[in-house]
Design a protein around this motif. Structure first.
Motif, PDB file in Angstrom:
ATOM      1  N   GLU A  60       1.084  -1.305   0.030  1.00 45.02           N
ATOM      2  CA  GLU A  60       0.039  -0.015  -0.142  1.00 45.02           C
ATOM      3  C   GLU A  60       0.945   1.256  -0.122  1.00 45.02           C
ATOM      4  OE1 GLU A  60      -2.739   0.187   3.180  1.00 45.02           O
ATOM      5  OE2 GLU A  60      -3.300  -1.949   2.950  1.00 45.02           O
ATOM      6  N   GLU A  61       0.436   2.368  -0.348  1.00 43.16           N
ATOM      7  CA  GLU A  61       1.068   3.620  -0.554  1.00 43.16           C
ATOM      8  C   GLU A  61       0.199   4.732  -0.697  1.00 43.16           C
ATOM      9  OE1 GLU A  61       5.248   5.178  -2.659  1.00 43.16           O
ATOM     10  OE2 GLU A  61       4.009   3.844  -4.073  1.00 43.16           O
ATOM     11  N   HIS A  62       0.555   5.716   0.383  1.00 43.34           N
ATOM     12  CA  HIS A  62      -0.365   6.868   0.357  1.00 43.34           C
ATOM     13  C   HIS A  62       0.172   8.050   0.870  1.00 43.34           C
ATOM     14  CE1 HIS A  62      -3.947   4.240   0.108  1.00 43.34           C
ATOM     15  NE2 HIS A  62      -3.659   3.443   1.321  1.00 43.34           N
ATOM     16  N   ALA A  63       0.491   8.959  -0.002  1.00 42.64           N
ATOM     17  CA  ALA A  63       1.184  10.207   0.253  1.00 42.64           C
ATOM     18  C   ALA A  63       2.693   9.699   0.786  1.00 42.64           C
ATOM     19  CB  ALA A  63       0.495  11.051   1.284  1.00 42.64           C
ATOM     20  N   HIS A  84       5.856  -0.819   8.048  1.00 41.35           N
ATOM     21  CA  HIS A  84       5.258   0.335   7.772  1.00 41.35           C
ATOM     22  C   HIS A  84       6.141   1.579   7.615  1.00 41.35           C
ATOM     23  CE1 HIS A  84       3.038   4.297   8.928  1.00 41.35           C
ATOM     24  NE2 HIS A  84       2.124   4.069   7.953  1.00 41.35           N
ATOM     25  N   ARG A  85       6.224   2.460   6.738  1.00 41.61           N
ATOM     26  CA  ARG A  85       7.477   3.232   6.616  1.00 41.61           C
ATOM     27  C   ARG A  85       6.662   4.704   6.423  1.00 41.61           C
ATOM     28  NH1 ARG A  85      12.201   2.940   2.931  1.00 41.61           N
ATOM     29  NH2 ARG A  85      10.822   3.737   1.361  1.00 41.61           N
ATOM     30  N   ILE A  86       7.093   5.735   7.226  1.00 46.45           N
ATOM     31  CA  ILE A  86       6.902   7.250   6.998  1.00 46.45           C
ATOM     32  C   ILE A  86       7.926   8.030   6.412  1.00 46.45           C
ATOM     33  CG2 ILE A  86       6.103   9.231   8.024  1.00 46.45           C
ATOM     34  CD1 ILE A  86       4.608   7.501   9.955  1.00 46.45           C
ATOM     35  N   LEU A  87       7.829   8.397   5.312  1.00 46.28           N
ATOM     36  CA  LEU A  87       9.008   9.129   4.721  1.00 46.28           C
ATOM     37  C   LEU A  87       8.868  10.901   4.770  1.00 46.28           C
ATOM     38  CD1 LEU A  87       8.334   6.631   2.918  1.00 46.28           C
ATOM     39  CD2 LEU A  87      10.094   7.292   1.386  1.00 46.28           C
TER      40      LEU A  87
END
Length: 340
Positions: A60-63, A84-87
């Motif tokens: 999954e990819e969102h923003a 889960h990653r936050i860039l």
């Protein structure tokens, strides 16, 4: 690599919860911070850049958030987990947290931080925090070894890739991708079975002299994992050994792999077999992505050898073996299809 590894242990007082172990690794890179951050952010290139990484899929990819499925080696075992990653491209940080960890890890997370230096280079810090199942001391030691080994390997590989980034683009530099396809008048499951049963390749393929195959169920993703130790025969009769890890997805008719032991001319080699409907049959395609090693090119082909010459030789050698394999898979599947 900067020998900057600090370990701390924090325990929630009176709660009985497992101890959280925290590690820090760092490296100085002679490349701009934006270049380094781009390599960390681009998971599609991880199997080429990071030695332990076998395969990564974006679920999954969102923003600026991603859900990933990762297959990687840890203490010589292939593990799979969801992360889960936050860039944050402005701050050049990537935070990560495992959603479903592989035993004996109970929880794991961390952060990549890329900081610019005054000299135009950068410093990369890789943080981890983790707990072990049942707080087992043996499991803690196992995880600590894996985190330390992989962190050091990943930072060294990141530095190498970033410092060679001018030649690592897929525009005629060190890294390039190519494919070969064969149309087959048979069933996808029969083609997949031929490619999946690599243990039978010495009997079925003229260029495979020997193979050792170990297969296990993956930790997730509906896949199996194969470790291959294979001797292939060159046109001049010489034998070349390769070691690879394959992740096989029978429900998708896809096999992805990473070569762990590569020829001197390469620093990385990953590939993919995929089978798709085509006309009244299927189309089987072999994909290769290769990163050349400039020093290895000079060592093997001579000091005057160009990257173009090396790409052509690698393309010819890998493509010939892949096409031979696909042609034999075609005969196998079409023979089964034509039987009454």
């Amino acid at each position: 690599m900067v020998p900057n590894t600090a370990t701390a242990v924090a325990e929630a007082a009176g709660t009985g919860t497992a101890r959280t172990h925290v590690t820090e690794h760092a490296v100085v890179v002679d490349a701009p911070a934006d270049t380094v951050y781009g390599l960390v952010a681009d998971v599609s290139a991880w199997p080429q850049v990071f030695g332990p990484t076998i395969h990564v899929e974006v679920l999954e990819e969102h923003a600026d958030e991603q859900l990933l499925r990762i297959w990687a080696t840890a203490n010589d075992q292939v593990r799979s987990w969801t992360s889960h990653r936050i860039l944050d491209s402005r701050a050049r940080t990537v935070s990560f947290r495992q959603v479903a960890s592989a035993h004996p890890v109970a929880s794991m997370g961390g952060k990549w931080l890329v900081e610019p230096n005054d000299d135009g280079g950068s410093r990369v810090v890789l943080l981890h925090d983790y707990t072990a199942v049942d707080d087992d001391p043996a499991a803690v030691e196992l995880i600590e070894r894996a985190v330390d080994r992989n962190s050091r390997a990943e930072l060294a590989a990141l530095r190498n890739a970033a410092e060679q980034s001018g030649g690592a683009r897929e525009d005629g530099g060190l890294r390039f991708t190519f494919s070969d396809s064969v149309d087959i008048g048979g069933a996808a499951e029969d083609v997949f079975a031929f490619l999946d049963r690599a243990d039978l390749w010495p009997e079925r393929l003229p260029h495979v002299a020997r193979i050792g195959l170990e297969e296990s169920l993956s930790d997730g993703g509906g896949s199996t994992v194969q470790r291959m130790d294979m001797d292939t025969r060159s046109p001049d009769g010489s034998l070349h050994n390769t070691m690879s890890v394959r992740v096989c997805f029978p429900d998708r008719s896809v096999i992805v792999y990473k070569q762990l032991r590569v020829p001197v001319v390469m620093s990385g080699h990953t590939g993919r077999w995929e089978i798709e409907p085509h006309g009244k049959g299927v189309r089987a395609t072999s994909w290769h992505t290769v990163t050349l090693d400039p020093e290895g090119v000079r060592q093997l082909l001579g000091p005057e050898a160009t990257l173009a010459e090396a790409r052509a030789k690698v393309r010819q050698a890998l493509g010939a073996n892949s096409t031979t394999t696909l042609q034999h898979a075609k005969r196998f599947a079409e023979d089964l299809h034509d039987r009454p």
